[in-house]
Design a protein around this motif. Structure first.
Motif, PDB file in Angstrom:
ATOM      1  N   LEU A 177      -6.998   5.569   5.866  1.00 54.78           N
ATOM      2  CA  LEU A 177      -6.116   6.566   5.548  1.00 54.78           C
ATOM      3  C   LEU A 177      -5.970   7.721   6.076  1.00 54.78           C
ATOM      4  O   LEU A 177      -4.642   8.382   6.339  1.00 54.78           O
ATOM      5  CB  LEU A 177      -6.353   6.811   3.902  1.00 54.78           C
ATOM      6  CG  LEU A 177      -6.155   5.787   2.996  1.00 54.78           C
ATOM      7  CD1 LEU A 177      -6.808   5.990   1.525  1.00 54.78           C
ATOM      8  CD2 LEU A 177      -4.645   5.382   2.725  1.00 54.78           C
ATOM      9  N   THR A 178      -7.143   8.441   6.647  1.00 50.61           N
ATOM     10  CA  THR A 178      -7.123   9.787   7.460  1.00 50.61           C
ATOM     11  C   THR A 178      -6.408   9.567   8.878  1.00 50.61           C
ATOM     12  O   THR A 178      -5.973  10.375   9.269  1.00 50.61           O
ATOM     13  CB  THR A 178      -8.479  10.336   7.401  1.00 50.61           C
ATOM     14  OG1 THR A 178      -9.348   9.260   7.999  1.00 50.61           O
ATOM     15  CG2 THR A 178      -8.926  10.473   5.989  1.00 50.61           C
ATOM     16  N   ALA A 179      -6.487   8.349   9.327  1.00 50.19           N
ATOM     17  CA  ALA A 179      -6.072   8.299  10.706  1.00 50.19           C
ATOM     18  C   ALA A 179      -4.442   7.979  10.738  1.00 50.19           C
ATOM     19  O   ALA A 179      -3.936   7.874  11.966  1.00 50.19           O
ATOM     20  CB  ALA A 179      -6.711   7.300  11.231  1.00 50.19           C
TER      21      ALA A 179
ATOM     22  N   LEU B  92      -7.987   7.079  -3.556  1.00 48.23           N
ATOM     23  CA  LEU B  92      -7.003   6.605  -4.607  1.00 48.23           C
ATOM     24  C   LEU B  92      -5.982   7.611  -4.982  1.00 48.23           C
ATOM     25  O   LEU B  92      -4.997   7.103  -5.560  1.00 48.23           O
ATOM     26  CB  LEU B  92      -7.640   5.924  -5.898  1.00 48.23           C
ATOM     27  CG  LEU B  92      -8.647   4.705  -5.164  1.00 48.23           C
ATOM     28  CD1 LEU B  92      -9.551   4.303  -6.511  1.00 48.23           C
ATOM     29  CD2 LEU B  92      -7.837   3.571  -4.683  1.00 48.23           C
ATOM     30  N   ARG B  93      -6.440   8.772  -5.160  1.00 50.62           N
ATOM     31  CA  ARG B  93      -5.455   9.843  -5.454  1.00 50.62           C
ATOM     32  C   ARG B  93      -4.437  10.203  -4.534  1.00 50.62           C
ATOM     33  O   ARG B  93      -3.519  10.857  -4.800  1.00 50.62           O
ATOM     34  CB  ARG B  93      -6.244  10.880  -5.929  1.00 50.62           C
ATOM     35  CG  ARG B  93      -6.820  11.038  -7.315  1.00 50.62           C
ATOM     36  CD  ARG B  93      -7.377  12.379  -7.846  1.00 50.62           C
ATOM     37  NE  ARG B  93      -8.058  13.090  -6.759  1.00 50.62           N
ATOM     38  CZ  ARG B  93      -9.590  13.394  -6.497  1.00 50.62           C
ATOM     39  NH1 ARG B  93     -10.264  12.693  -7.213  1.00 50.62           N
ATOM     40  NH2 ARG B  93      -9.952  13.950  -5.421  1.00 50.62           N
ATOM     41  N   GLY B  94      -4.593  10.013  -3.358  1.00 51.64           N
ATOM     42  CA  GLY B  94      -3.949  10.629  -2.214  1.00 51.64           C
ATOM     43  C   GLY B  94      -2.245   9.821  -2.394  1.00 51.64           C
ATOM     44  O   GLY B  94      -2.225   9.028  -3.025  1.00 51.64           O
ATOM     45  N   PRO B  95      -1.417  10.560  -1.923  1.00 56.73           N
ATOM     46  CA  PRO B  95      -0.040   9.929  -1.879  1.00 56.73           C
ATOM     47  C   PRO B  95       0.206   8.539  -1.271  1.00 56.73           C
ATOM     48  O   PRO B  95       1.121   7.950  -1.305  1.00 56.73           O
ATOM     49  CB  PRO B  95       1.048  11.024  -1.222  1.00 56.73           C
ATOM     50  CG  PRO B  95       0.203  11.634  -0.371  1.00 56.73           C
ATOM     51  CD  PRO B  95      -1.607  11.597  -0.942  1.00 56.73           C
ATOM     52  N   GLY B  96      -0.666   8.391  -0.274  1.00 57.08           N
ATOM     53  CA  GLY B  96      -0.446   7.239   0.338  1.00 57.08           C
ATOM     54  C   GLY B  96      -1.091   5.920   0.162  1.00 57.08           C
ATOM     55  O   GLY B  96      -0.455   4.625   0.529  1.00 57.08           O
TER      56      GLY B  96
END
Length: 153
Positions: A79-81, A109-113
């Motif tokens: 997710l961060t890359a 799980l909360r992130g938009p992606g």
């Protein structure tokens, strides 16, 4: 598409099905480097080990046959890359060859992606009280291919 656990039987089949149904790029991830080396012949565009999982960060779909600690450690780097952290990534949890539990940080799980779902490989004990959860082979519509389903009750 990223397939975690691509060296197993289901993962090897998933590579072929993804290509058959038009996946533009299939990245196969696993732990067994000898088996990973055989996956290009099945249609994998790239093979990676879990320590290089960030190479698959821009996959839009993750099929996860592994779960457990391996998946927990892969989720945040994936997710961060991402080039576009807001771009959706659908994580489909199918198997649990590396363990039934995965300590996933809530921020993942909360992130938009990240969108997640689960698929049962066999009816759970709850399926007897929830008929809609039972798999129905009659819903299968084979594609124009040499693969033909074998219905099981």
């Amino acid at each position: 598409m990223l397939i975690l656990g691509a060296t197993g039987s289901a993962g090897r089949m998933a590579i072929q099905i993804a290509k058959l149904f038009g996946a533009a790029r299939v990245i196969a991830a696993g732990r067994d480097t000898a088996r990973l080396a055989t996956l290009a012949a099945l249609g994998a565009d790239e093979t990676i080990t879990f320590d290089k999982i960030d190479r698959a960060a821009d996959a839009d779909v993750v099929l996860d046959y592994v779960w457990g600690e391996a998946s927990a450690q892969a989720m945040l780097p994936l997710l961060t890359a991402r080039a576009d952290r807001g771009a959706p990534m659908t994580w489909i949890q199918i198997g649990s060859m590396a363990g039934e539990l995965a300590a996933i940080p809530s921020v993942a799980l909360r992130g938009p992606g990240c969108r997640s779902s689960a698929a049962a490989s066999a009816p759970s004990p709850r399926a007897t009280s929830w008929p809609s959860c039972r798999p129905s082979p009659r819903r299968w519509r084979p594609a124009a291919s040499t693969c033909r389903p074998t219905p099981y009750p």
